[in-house]
Design a protein around this motif. Structure first.
Motif, short mmCIF file in Angstrom:
data_model
loop_
_atom_site.label_atom_id
_atom_site.label_comp_id
_atom_site.label_asym_id
_atom_site.label_seq_id
_atom_site.Cartn_x
_atom_site.Cartn_y
_atom_site.Cartn_z
N SER A 1 0.80 -1.22 0.00
CA SER A 1 0.00 0.00 0.00
C SER A 1 0.83 1.27 0.00
N PHE A 2 2.12 1.20 -0.31
CA PHE A 2 2.95 2.40 -0.23
C PHE A 2 3.73 2.56 -1.52
N LEU A 3 3.27 3.45 -2.38
CA LEU A 3 3.93 3.69 -3.66
C LEU A 3 4.88 4.84 -3.49
N LYS B 1 20.05 4.88 -19.04
CA LYS B 1 20.15 3.72 -18.14
C LYS B 1 19.35 4.00 -16.88
N LEU B 2 18.60 3.00 -16.44
CA LEU B 2 17.79 3.11 -15.25
C LEU B 2 18.60 2.66 -14.04
N TYR B 3 18.64 3.50 -13.01
CA TYR B 3 19.33 3.17 -11.77
C TYR B 3 18.32 3.22 -10.63
N SER B 4 18.47 2.31 -9.70
CA SER B 4 17.61 2.32 -8.53
C SER B 4 18.43 2.00 -7.30
N SER B 5 17.97 2.48 -6.16
CA SER B 5 18.64 2.17 -4.90
C SER B 5 17.62 1.52 -3.98
N SER B 6 18.12 0.76 -3.04
CA SER B 6 17.22 0.09 -2.11
C SER B 6 17.90 -0.04 -0.76
N ASP B 7 17.17 -0.61 0.18
CA ASP B 7 17.74 -0.83 1.49
C ASP B 7 18.35 -2.22 1.60
N ASP B 8 18.94 -2.71 0.48
CA ASP B 8 19.69 -3.97 0.50
C ASP B 8 20.79 -3.90 1.54
N LYS B 9 21.07 -4.98 2.14
CA LYS B 9 22.17 -5.01 3.13
C LYS B 9 23.46 -5.35 2.43
N ASP C 1 7.62 0.51 -1.57
CA ASP C 1 8.67 0.28 -0.58
C ASP C 1 8.62 -1.14 -0.01
N GLU C 2 7.58 -1.90 -0.30
CA GLU C 2 7.50 -3.28 0.19
C GLU C 2 7.81 -4.30 -0.90
N GLU C 3 8.07 -3.82 -2.11
CA GLU C 3 8.42 -4.72 -3.21
C GLU C 3 9.84 -4.41 -3.65
N ASN C 4 10.48 -5.39 -4.23
CA ASN C 4 11.89 -5.25 -4.60
C ASN C 4 12.09 -4.96 -6.08
N ASP C 5 11.03 -4.69 -6.81
CA ASP C 5 11.10 -4.48 -8.26
C ASP C 5 10.79 -3.04 -8.62
N VAL C 6 11.26 -2.63 -9.82
CA VAL C 6 10.85 -1.38 -10.43
C VAL C 6 9.97 -1.74 -11.61
N PHE D 1 11.79 -4.72 -13.41
CA PHE D 1 13.23 -4.85 -13.21
C PHE D 1 13.42 -5.41 -11.80
N ALA D 2 13.94 -6.61 -11.74
CA ALA D 2 14.13 -7.28 -10.45
C ALA D 2 15.62 -7.30 -10.10
N GLY D 3 15.90 -7.67 -8.87
CA GLY D 3 17.30 -7.82 -8.48
C GLY D 3 17.60 -7.32 -7.10
N HIS D 4 16.80 -6.41 -6.59
CA HIS D 4 17.03 -5.92 -5.23
C HIS D 4 16.56 -6.95 -4.21
N GLN D 5 17.23 -6.97 -3.10
CA GLN D 5 16.82 -7.84 -1.99
C GLN D 5 15.99 -7.07 -0.97
N GLY D 6 15.99 -5.75 -1.10
CA GLY D 6 15.24 -4.90 -0.18
C GLY D 6 14.34 -3.95 -0.94
N SER D 7 13.59 -3.16 -0.21
CA SER D 7 12.64 -2.21 -0.79
C SER D 7 13.35 -1.17 -1.65
N VAL D 8 12.75 -0.82 -2.80
CA VAL D 8 13.29 0.21 -3.68
C VAL D 8 12.99 1.58 -3.07
N LEU D 9 14.02 2.40 -2.92
CA LEU D 9 13.89 3.70 -2.29
C LEU D 9 13.95 4.87 -3.27
N SER D 10 14.67 4.70 -4.38
CA SER D 10 14.77 5.78 -5.36
C SER D 10 15.02 5.20 -6.75
#
Length: 192
Positions: free
Chosen positions: A132-134, A184-192, A149-154, A168-177
């Motif tokens: 529920s959080f886009l 080229k598409l870049y994304s950041s997440s709260d991956d450890k 923020d609860e899904e790992n895809d863009v 676009f998959a690949g993150h282990q944590g929520s996508v933040l930006s």
């Protein structure tokens, strides 16, 4: 120094201006600052919430409505006049992006919406998120990219058809930006 005399929460910048949203003396306010002088040029009423969203396109300022956190207000930066609002989400606005003809919003109701700038009417609703959080949302040409923020895809959407084109998959944590640089598409997440 850009001082709200309160706590700064959100900052957005353009070539000439800095835009802030913060709590000042018990009230929330959006402020427009000159990067050249550091002077506060204009203030707009802002919502009292955890995190407001804002976006600037040309001489238009868009921000979460001060009266209804489920809608977005549009102000003229030069005059400060309120030009209208975009209403139709069922929960708080988390993301705003505007082009010359449309505005896109994302909300905690799990949807993104496309609006006509001229009529202020919703022209399309994008429903695909499980949570529920886009949060992040950007537009490049005729495509919208968003994430929850609860899904790992863009997600990549067609603004012409409203269809989900790919994930676009690949993150282990929520996508933040999300940002697009040199095609080229870049994304950041709260991956450890």
């Amino acid at each position: 120094s850009f001082n709200h005399r309160g706590s700064n929460a959100v900052v957005y910048g353009t070539e000439k201006y800095l835009f802030t949203w913060a709590l000042t003396g018990g009230n929330c306010v959006y402020k427009v600052w000159s990067l050249a002088s550091g002077e506060c040029l204009r203030k707009f009423p802002a919502p009292n919430m955890f995190k407001a969203s804002m976006f600037v396109r040309g001489d238009m300022f868009f921000g979460t409505s001060p009266d209804d956190q489920e809608s977005v207000c549009q102000w003229d930066l030069s005059s400060g006049a309120l030009l209208g609002s975009f209403e139709g989400h069922d929960d708080e606005i988390n993301a705003i992006y505007a082009t010359k003809k449309r505005i896109l919003t994302g909300a905690q109701d799990g949807t993104a919406k496309e609006w006509c700038l001229e009529s202020k009417k919703c022209t399309r609703t994008f429903r695909d998120h499980l949570s529920s959080f886009l949060a992040p949302l950007i537009v490049i040409a005729d495509k919208m990219y968003n994430a929850s923020d609860e899904e790992n895809d863009v997600n990549e959407w067609s603004l012409l058809t409203g269809q989900l084109l790919r994930r676009f998959a690949g993150h282990q944590g929520s996508v933040l930006s999300i940002v697009m640089l040199d095609q080229k598409l870049y994304s950041s997440s709260d991956d450890k």
